[in-house]
Design a protein around this motif. Sequence first.
Motif, PDB file in Angstrom:
ATOM      1  N   ASN A  47       0.807  -1.207   0.000  1.00 22.29           N
ATOM      2  CA  ASN A  47       0.000   0.000   0.000  1.00 22.29           C
ATOM      3  C   ASN A  47       0.847   1.267   0.000  1.00 22.29           C
ATOM      4  O   ASN A  47       0.323   2.353   0.038  1.00 22.29           O
ATOM      5  CB  ASN A  47      -0.944   0.017   1.214  1.00 22.29           C
ATOM      6  N   GLN A  48       2.137   1.093  -0.032  1.00 21.35           N
ATOM      7  CA  GLN A  48       3.045   2.221   0.017  1.00 21.35           C
ATOM      8  C   GLN A  48       2.843   3.103  -1.217  1.00 21.35           C
ATOM      9  O   GLN A  48       2.691   2.621  -2.329  1.00 21.35           O
ATOM     10  CB  GLN A  48       4.483   1.712   0.070  1.00 21.35           C
ATOM     11  N   LYS A  49       2.844   4.413  -0.989  1.00 19.04           N
ATOM     12  CA  LYS A  49       2.700   5.360  -2.083  1.00 19.04           C
ATOM     13  C   LYS A  49       3.979   5.402  -2.897  1.00 19.04           C
ATOM     14  O   LYS A  49       5.052   5.066  -2.418  1.00 19.04           O
ATOM     15  CB  LYS A  49       2.452   6.763  -1.529  1.00 19.04           C
ATOM     16  N   GLY A  50       3.839   5.871  -4.122  1.00 16.45           N
ATOM     17  CA  GLY A  50       5.024   6.144  -4.921  1.00 16.45           C
ATOM     18  C   GLY A  50       5.515   7.553  -4.642  1.00 16.45           C
ATOM     19  O   GLY A  50       4.810   8.372  -4.055  1.00 16.45           O
ATOM     20  N   ARG A  51       6.720   7.810  -5.058  1.00 17.80           N
ATOM     21  CA  ARG A  51       7.294   9.142  -4.886  1.00 17.80           C
ATOM     22  C   ARG A  51       6.625  10.126  -5.848  1.00 17.80           C
ATOM     23  O   ARG A  51       6.026   9.733  -6.839  1.00 17.80           O
ATOM     24  CB  ARG A  51       8.790   9.097  -5.185  1.00 17.80           C
ATOM     25  N   ILE A  52       6.782  11.407  -5.552  1.00 18.01           N
ATOM     26  CA  ILE A  52       6.409  12.469  -6.480  1.00 18.01           C
ATOM     27  C   ILE A  52       7.717  13.117  -6.906  1.00 18.01           C
ATOM     28  O   ILE A  52       8.564  13.444  -6.077  1.00 18.01           O
ATOM     29  CB  ILE A  52       5.468  13.504  -5.828  1.00 18.01           C
ATOM     30  N   LEU A  53       7.877  13.291  -8.200  1.00 21.59           N
ATOM     31  CA  LEU A  53       9.091  13.872  -8.763  1.00 21.59           C
ATOM     32  C   LEU A  53       8.727  15.229  -9.356  1.00 21.59           C
ATOM     33  O   LEU A  53       7.692  15.353 -10.018  1.00 21.59           O
ATOM     34  CB  LEU A  53       9.609  12.943  -9.863  1.00 21.59           C
ATOM     35  N   ALA A  54       9.544  16.245  -9.123  1.00 22.55           N
ATOM     36  CA  ALA A  54       9.321  17.569  -9.702  1.00 22.55           C
ATOM     37  C   ALA A  54      10.450  17.896 -10.665  1.00 22.55           C
ATOM     38  O   ALA A  54      11.615  17.613 -10.390  1.00 22.55           O
ATOM     39  CB  ALA A  54       9.244  18.627  -8.611  1.00 22.55           C
ATOM     40  N   ILE A  55      10.073  18.492 -11.792  1.00 20.20           N
ATOM     41  CA  ILE A  55      11.027  18.837 -12.843  1.00 20.20           C
ATOM     42  C   ILE A  55      10.971  20.335 -13.101  1.00 20.20           C
ATOM     43  O   ILE A  55       9.911  20.864 -13.438  1.00 20.20           O
ATOM     44  CB  ILE A  55      10.703  18.061 -14.140  1.00 20.20           C
ATOM     45  N   ASP A  56      12.108  20.998 -12.942  1.00 22.95           N
ATOM     46  CA  ASP A  56      12.252  22.396 -13.349  1.00 22.95           C
ATOM     47  C   ASP A  56      12.969  22.353 -14.694  1.00 22.95           C
ATOM     48  O   ASP A  56      14.196  22.330 -14.765  1.00 22.95           O
ATOM     49  CB  ASP A  56      13.042  23.189 -12.307  1.00 22.95           C
ATOM     50  N   TYR A  57      12.169  22.303 -15.753  1.00 20.64           N
ATOM     51  CA  TYR A  57      12.671  22.059 -17.108  1.00 20.64           C
ATOM     52  C   TYR A  57      13.259  23.326 -17.707  1.00 20.64           C
ATOM     53  O   TYR A  57      12.650  24.392 -17.656  1.00 20.64           O
ATOM     54  CB  TYR A  57      11.515  21.564 -17.981  1.00 20.64           C
ATOM     55  N   GLY A  58      14.433  23.195 -18.285  1.00 21.79           N
ATOM     56  CA  GLY A  58      15.065  24.308 -18.967  1.00 21.79           C
ATOM     57  C   GLY A  58      15.623  23.874 -20.301  1.00 21.79           C
ATOM     58  O   GLY A  58      15.789  22.679 -20.561  1.00 21.79           O
ATOM     59  N   ALA A  59      15.926  24.826 -21.156  1.00 24.36           N
ATOM     60  CA  ALA A  59      16.445  24.516 -22.485  1.00 24.36           C
ATOM     61  C   ALA A  59      17.773  23.758 -22.396  1.00 24.36           C
ATOM     62  O   ALA A  59      18.018  22.842 -23.180  1.00 24.36           O
ATOM     63  CB  ALA A  59      16.622  25.797 -23.299  1.00 24.36           C
ATOM     64  N   LYS A  60      18.620  24.126 -21.433  1.00 29.18           N
ATOM     65  CA  LYS A  60      19.935  23.495 -21.296  1.00 29.18           C
ATOM     66  C   LYS A  60      20.015  22.541 -20.112  1.00 29.18           C
ATOM     67  O   LYS A  60      20.582  21.464 -20.214  1.00 29.18           O
ATOM     68  CB  LYS A  60      21.014  24.563 -21.127  1.00 29.18           C
ATOM     69  N   ARG A  61      19.486  22.973 -18.950  1.00 31.32           N
ATOM     70  CA  ARG A  61      19.587  22.197 -17.709  1.00 31.32           C
ATOM     71  C   ARG A  61      18.200  21.975 -17.135  1.00 31.32           C
ATOM     72  O   ARG A  61      17.321  22.810 -17.283  1.00 31.32           O
ATOM     73  CB  ARG A  61      20.379  22.976 -16.644  1.00 31.32           C
ATOM     74  N   THR A  62      18.084  20.870 -16.418  1.00 28.04           N
ATOM     75  CA  THR A  62      16.818  20.544 -15.751  1.00 28.04           C
ATOM     76  C   THR A  62      17.110  20.157 -14.309  1.00 28.04           C
ATOM     77  O   THR A  62      17.924  19.264 -14.054  1.00 28.04           O
ATOM     78  CB  THR A  62      16.104  19.398 -16.489  1.00 28.04           C
ATOM     79  N   GLY A  63      16.437  20.833 -13.385  1.00 26.83           N
ATOM     80  CA  GLY A  63      16.551  20.502 -11.969  1.00 26.83           C
ATOM     81  C   GLY A  63      15.479  19.504 -11.588  1.00 26.83           C
ATOM     82  O   GLY A  63      14.346  19.565 -12.082  1.00 26.83           O
ATOM     83  N   ILE A  64      15.847  18.582 -10.709  1.00 27.17           N
ATOM     84  CA  ILE A  64      14.909  17.534 -10.299  1.00 27.17           C
ATOM     85  C   ILE A  64      14.895  17.427  -8.776  1.00 27.17           C
ATOM     86  O   ILE A  64      15.949  17.445  -8.131  1.00 27.17           O
ATOM     87  CB  ILE A  64      15.292  16.173 -10.921  1.00 27.17           C
ATOM     88  N   ALA A  65      13.685  17.311  -8.240  1.00 26.91           N
ATOM     89  CA  ALA A  65      13.490  17.088  -6.811  1.00 26.91           C
ATOM     90  C   ALA A  65      12.526  15.914  -6.658  1.00 26.91           C
ATOM     91  O   ALA A  65      11.786  15.578  -7.580  1.00 26.91           O
ATOM     92  CB  ALA A  65      12.916  18.336  -6.136  1.00 26.91           C
ATOM     93  N   VAL A  66      12.544  15.307  -5.473  1.00 22.74           N
ATOM     94  CA  VAL A  66      11.717  14.116  -5.260  1.00 22.74           C
ATOM     95  C   VAL A  66      11.253  14.081  -3.807  1.00 22.74           C
ATOM     96  O   VAL A  66      11.910  14.632  -2.921  1.00 22.74           O
ATOM     97  CB  VAL A  66      12.511  12.841  -5.633  1.00 22.74           C
ATOM     98  N   THR A  67      10.134  13.419  -3.586  1.00 22.32           N
ATOM     99  CA  THR A  67       9.659  13.202  -2.217  1.00 22.32           C
ATOM    100  C   THR A  67      10.177  11.859  -1.708  1.00 22.32           C
ATOM    101  O   THR A  67      10.632  11.017  -2.484  1.00 22.32           O
ATOM    102  CB  THR A  67       8.122  13.154  -2.127  1.00 22.32           C
ATOM    103  N   ASP A  68      10.024  11.666  -0.413  1.00 23.01           N
ATOM    104  CA  ASP A  68      10.210  10.348   0.176  1.00 23.01           C
ATOM    105  C   ASP A  68       8.994   9.496  -0.208  1.00 23.01           C
ATOM    106  O   ASP A  68       8.040  10.006  -0.807  1.00 23.01           O
ATOM    107  CB  ASP A  68      10.343  10.471   1.699  1.00 23.01           C
TER     108      ASP A  68
END
Length: 151
Positions: free
Chosen positions: A11-32
């Motif tokens: 029943n464990q949830k999956g993580r949520i991933l966030a993407i700060d999308y850019g033309a050259k670089r992309t930042g990524i964050a995630v939950t527990d």
Amino acid sequence: MSSDLFAKANNQKGRILAIDYGAKRTGIAVTDEMQMIASGLTTLATAELLGWLKNYFEKEKVERVLIGDPKQMNGEPSQSAPLINAFVNKFKISFPEVSIEGVDERFTSKMAFHTMINSGLKKKQRQNKALIDEISATIMLQDYLSRKNNL
């Protein structure tokens, strides 16, 4: 493993991933796994993003992906909207089983920079644009979690 522990694990949830999308670089964050804490994960070259996501999804259960939806102050789409929309379309084709949702990303870069100042990073460290992208993704994700948990 007892059947009670097995049931909790399934029943464990999956993580949520966030993407700060850019033309050259992309930042990524995630939950527990409990979707309570947002943490910066990485910044990578945008050209590597789909391959990186494929590898990540093979290792981690991800329930939802958030992507920054760039808007101008008046709410109209920004100049980078077509670039992000093209990525979202590729994402949906590559990962049809993963939900993707646009979230407002206005001011996240400015907030990330102020976070860096407040945390005592030196000027040279604050010029690291990759770190700003990762912190921006973390801010987007934390804001999403705060709104979700207050509903």
